[in-house]
Design an enzyme around this catalytic site. Structure first.
Site, PDB file in Angstrom:
ATOM      1  CD  GLU A  16      61.220  35.189   1.151  1.00 29.10           C
ATOM      2  OE1 GLU A  16      60.159  35.840   1.145  1.00 29.10           O
ATOM      3  OE2 GLU A  16      62.282  35.618   1.600  1.00 29.10           O
TER       4      GLU A  16
ATOM      5  NE  ARG B 138      61.871  35.080   4.907  1.00 28.58           N
ATOM      6  CZ  ARG B 138      62.836  35.066   5.816  1.00 28.58           C
ATOM      7  NH1 ARG B 138      62.631  34.507   6.999  1.00 28.58           N
ATOM      8  NH2 ARG B 138      64.004  35.621   5.568  1.00 28.58           N
TER       9      ARG B 138
ATOM     10  CB  SER C  94      65.467  36.339   0.011  1.00 28.63           C
ATOM     11  OG  SER C  94      66.445  36.722   0.927  1.00 28.63           O
TER      12      SER C  94
HETATM   13  N1  EPU Z   1      76.482  33.208   0.363  1.00 28.14           N
HETATM   14  C1  EPU Z   1      77.249  32.949  -0.767  1.00 28.14           C
HETATM   15  N2  EPU Z   1      77.505  33.977  -1.619  1.00 28.14           N
HETATM   16  C2  EPU Z   1      77.050  35.221  -1.390  1.00 28.14           C
HETATM   17  C3  EPU Z   1      76.279  35.486  -0.239  1.00 28.14           C
HETATM   18  C4  EPU Z   1      75.990  34.452   0.627  1.00 28.14           C
HETATM   19  O1  EPU Z   1      77.686  31.841  -1.003  1.00 28.14           O
HETATM   20  O2  EPU Z   1      77.348  36.091  -2.224  1.00 28.14           O
HETATM   21  C5  EPU Z   1      76.191  32.080   1.276  1.00 28.14           C
HETATM   22  C6  EPU Z   1      77.190  32.041   2.414  1.00 28.14           C
HETATM   23  O3  EPU Z   1      77.497  30.700   2.692  1.00 28.14           O
HETATM   24  C7  EPU Z   1      76.408  32.638   3.569  1.00 28.14           C
HETATM   25  C8  EPU Z   1      75.028  32.135   3.276  1.00 28.14           C
HETATM   26  O4  EPU Z   1      74.920  32.220   1.850  1.00 28.14           O
HETATM   27  O5  EPU Z   1      76.881  32.178   4.811  1.00 28.14           O
HETATM   28  C9  EPU Z   1      73.909  32.883   3.945  1.00 28.14           C
HETATM   29  O6  EPU Z   1      73.956  34.234   3.540  1.00 28.14           O
HETATM   30  P1  EPU Z   1      73.264  35.367   4.431  1.00 28.14           P
HETATM   31  O7  EPU Z   1      73.583  35.169   5.857  1.00 28.14           O
HETATM   32  O8  EPU Z   1      73.556  36.669   3.804  1.00 28.14           O
HETATM   33  O9  EPU Z   1      71.720  35.097   4.383  1.00 28.14           O
HETATM   34  P2  EPU Z   1      70.777  34.410   3.324  1.00 28.14           P
HETATM   35  O10 EPU Z   1      70.549  32.998   3.691  1.00 28.14           O
HETATM   36  O11 EPU Z   1      71.242  34.699   1.958  1.00 28.14           O
HETATM   37  C10 EPU Z   1      68.648  34.986   4.772  1.00 28.14           C
HETATM   38  C11 EPU Z   1      67.282  35.557   4.547  1.00 28.14           C
HETATM   39  C12 EPU Z   1      67.358  37.069   4.425  1.00 28.14           C
HETATM   40  C13 EPU Z   1      67.958  37.611   5.718  1.00 28.14           C
HETATM   41  C14 EPU Z   1      69.356  37.000   5.872  1.00 28.14           C
HETATM   42  C15 EPU Z   1      70.045  37.461   7.123  1.00 28.14           C
HETATM   43  C16 EPU Z   1      66.023  33.879   3.312  1.00 28.14           C
HETATM   44  C17 EPU Z   1      65.433  33.471   2.009  1.00 28.14           C
HETATM   45  N3  EPU Z   1      66.712  35.007   3.318  1.00 28.14           N
HETATM   46  O12 EPU Z   1      69.406  35.251   3.597  1.00 28.14           O
HETATM   47  O13 EPU Z   1      66.038  37.547   4.320  1.00 28.14           O
HETATM   48  O14 EPU Z   1      68.035  39.016   5.692  1.00 28.14           O
HETATM   49  O15 EPU Z   1      69.234  35.572   5.923  1.00 28.14           O
HETATM   50  O16 EPU Z   1      69.506  36.822   8.233  1.00 28.14           O
HETATM   51  O17 EPU Z   1      65.839  33.176   4.297  1.00 28.14           O
HETATM   52  C18 EPU Z   1      64.339  38.150   2.749  1.00 28.14           C
HETATM   53  O18 EPU Z   1      63.683  37.219   3.203  1.00 28.14           O
HETATM   54  O19 EPU Z   1      63.894  38.899   1.838  1.00 28.14           O
HETATM   55  C19 EPU Z   1      65.680  38.378   3.265  1.00 28.14           C
HETATM   56  C20 EPU Z   1      66.491  39.315   2.773  1.00 28.14           C
END
Ligand code: EPU
Length: 339
Positions: A334, A163, A235
């Site tokens: 973010e 990012r 996010s």
């Molecule tokens: N998780 C939890 N509880 C929840 C949801 C997730 O504990 O309710 C934990 C789980 O361990 C899961 C991990 O968080 O494995 C990662 O969750 P997820 O794959 O949904 O992705 P994220 O890290 O929360 C990132 C990006 C998103 C992008 C997703 C999918 C950032 C800040 N966010 O989210 O980007 O869509 O991966 O690749 O890096 C954005 O930047 O606006 C955005 C939505």
């Protein structure tokens, strides 16, 4: 063509749906408009914004917001089997994803359904499902408002990281306005299926860019608040990258619960902020008109489109405090605040 509106609400120009105002809203459709635009905003505060899908306006904006409506698109084939697509900065990223996926070009499919313009995506290096837009960016054309001329930067000059890009460095803030983004897309299959259950969803089907894009869109719709109905900036926090010793501390604070994390090549670890927030009990909680999305706690929402900026900021601070007190990790935003 340049179009100017005075004293308008930004409610429909920021996906958070915050009802703040701007003194001026200026749209432009051509590269040739840029020098005249700079004359118009001379001496006043200004900022270029896309769809406002990663912004939080803390108050009314006392200046001019510049919004690209450059909607050009052209394609060229290269000797090496790739195609080059040059998109005007005002095109929606998702429209470009859809167009390329439908035409069988590989590269953007994992970024389906991310809100925002492609110009802003190149500034923010948006990413999802194991892909970042930098992976397919070839070059970015900008108007350098300091030098008063157009410049083109190759991907290696753009300082891309998680990012992050050179456009976001403090010394470059407000210097460059992205006008065109050139992508390098593949005509031979190049599916990326390793992230977030994509491979299982695809199963035995032959992956095509269109199938992948629609699968990613389905997964996103299951977890993320619907844009336009529930306000958010995606996010709200970054996933913290910490030292191994911090992970041990988090493990010690978690009384036996396994801590999800990803090892990075330099030995540090990325811990999902969503997990940290969920552990502190904030998932689905509401404070005034601001709330934590019940399906993905990394996202702060404006559930009824009635929140004031101060309510979102108060919720942000309360979450940061809880996570810091419990785990010793300072969550970074973010989303970008415009104060
Ligand atoms: N998780 C939890 N509880 C929840 C949801 C997730 O504990 O309710 C934990 C789980 O361990 C899961 C991990 O968080 O494995 C990662 O969750 P997820 O794959 O949904 O992705 P994220 O890290 O929360 C990132 C990006 C998103 C992008 C997703 C999918 C950032 C800040 N966010 O989210 O980007 O869509 O991966 O690749 O890096 C954005 O930047 O606006 C955005 C939505």
């Amino acid at each position: 063509m340049i179009t100017t509106l005075d004293d308008i609400s930004l409610k429909y120009h920021n996906t958070f749906g915050l009802d703040v105002a701007t003194r001026q809203w200026i749209e432009y459709t051509e590269l040739a408009d840029l020098p005249a635009l700079m004359t118009m905003v001379k001496g006043q505060r200004w900022m270029a914004i896309g769809e406002g899908s990663n912004l939080l306006f803390a108050r009314d904006y006392d200046g001019a917001l510049l919004h690209s409506r450059i909607l050009t698109m052209s394609m060229a084939t290269r000797q090496d089997g790739f195609v080059e697509l040059t998109a005007g900065s005002g095109l929606l990223l998702d429209d470009v994803v859809d167009y390329t996926a439908r035409n069988g070009f590989w590269g953007l499919e994992n970024l389906a359904l991310i809100p925002g313009q492609i110009g802003a995506a190149a500034v923010q290096n948006v990413g999802a499902y194991g892909a970042e837009i930098k992976d397919v960016i070839e070059r970015v054309k900008v108007y350098d408002t300091v030098a008063g001329e157009f410049k083109t930067f190759g991907v290696d000059e753009l300082g891309y990281g998680y990012r992050q890009s050179m456009f976001k460095l403090p010394e470059n803030r407000g210097r460059y306005i992205v006008v065109e983004v050139t992508l390098r897309l593949s005509t031979t299959p190049a599916p990326r299926l390793d992230y977030g259950g994509l491979r299982q969803r695809i199963g035995d089907s032959v992956p095509t860019p269109l199938l992948l894009a629609s699968t990613v869109a389905t997964i996103r719709r299951e977890k993320l608040p619907p844009v336009g109905e529930v306000g958010s900036a995606g996010s709200f926090f970054k996933n913290p990258v910490v030292d191994r010793s911090v992970l041990s501390h988090v493990e010690a604070q978690s009384s036996g619960v396994k801590v999800p994390h990803y090892e990075l090549p330099d030995g540090s670890v990325k811990i999902p902020a969503a997990w940290l927030i969920e552990q502190t009990g904030w998932k689905g909680k509401r404070m005034g008109e601001a709330a934590v999305w019940h399906l993905q706690p990394l996202i702060l929402v404006n559930p009824e489109m009635k929140a004031k900026p101060s309510e979102v900021l108060a919720l942000q601070e309360a979450i940061q405090k809880s996570v810091f007190e419990r785990f010793g990790i300072q969550l970074e935003r973010e989303a970008e605040i415009v104060d």
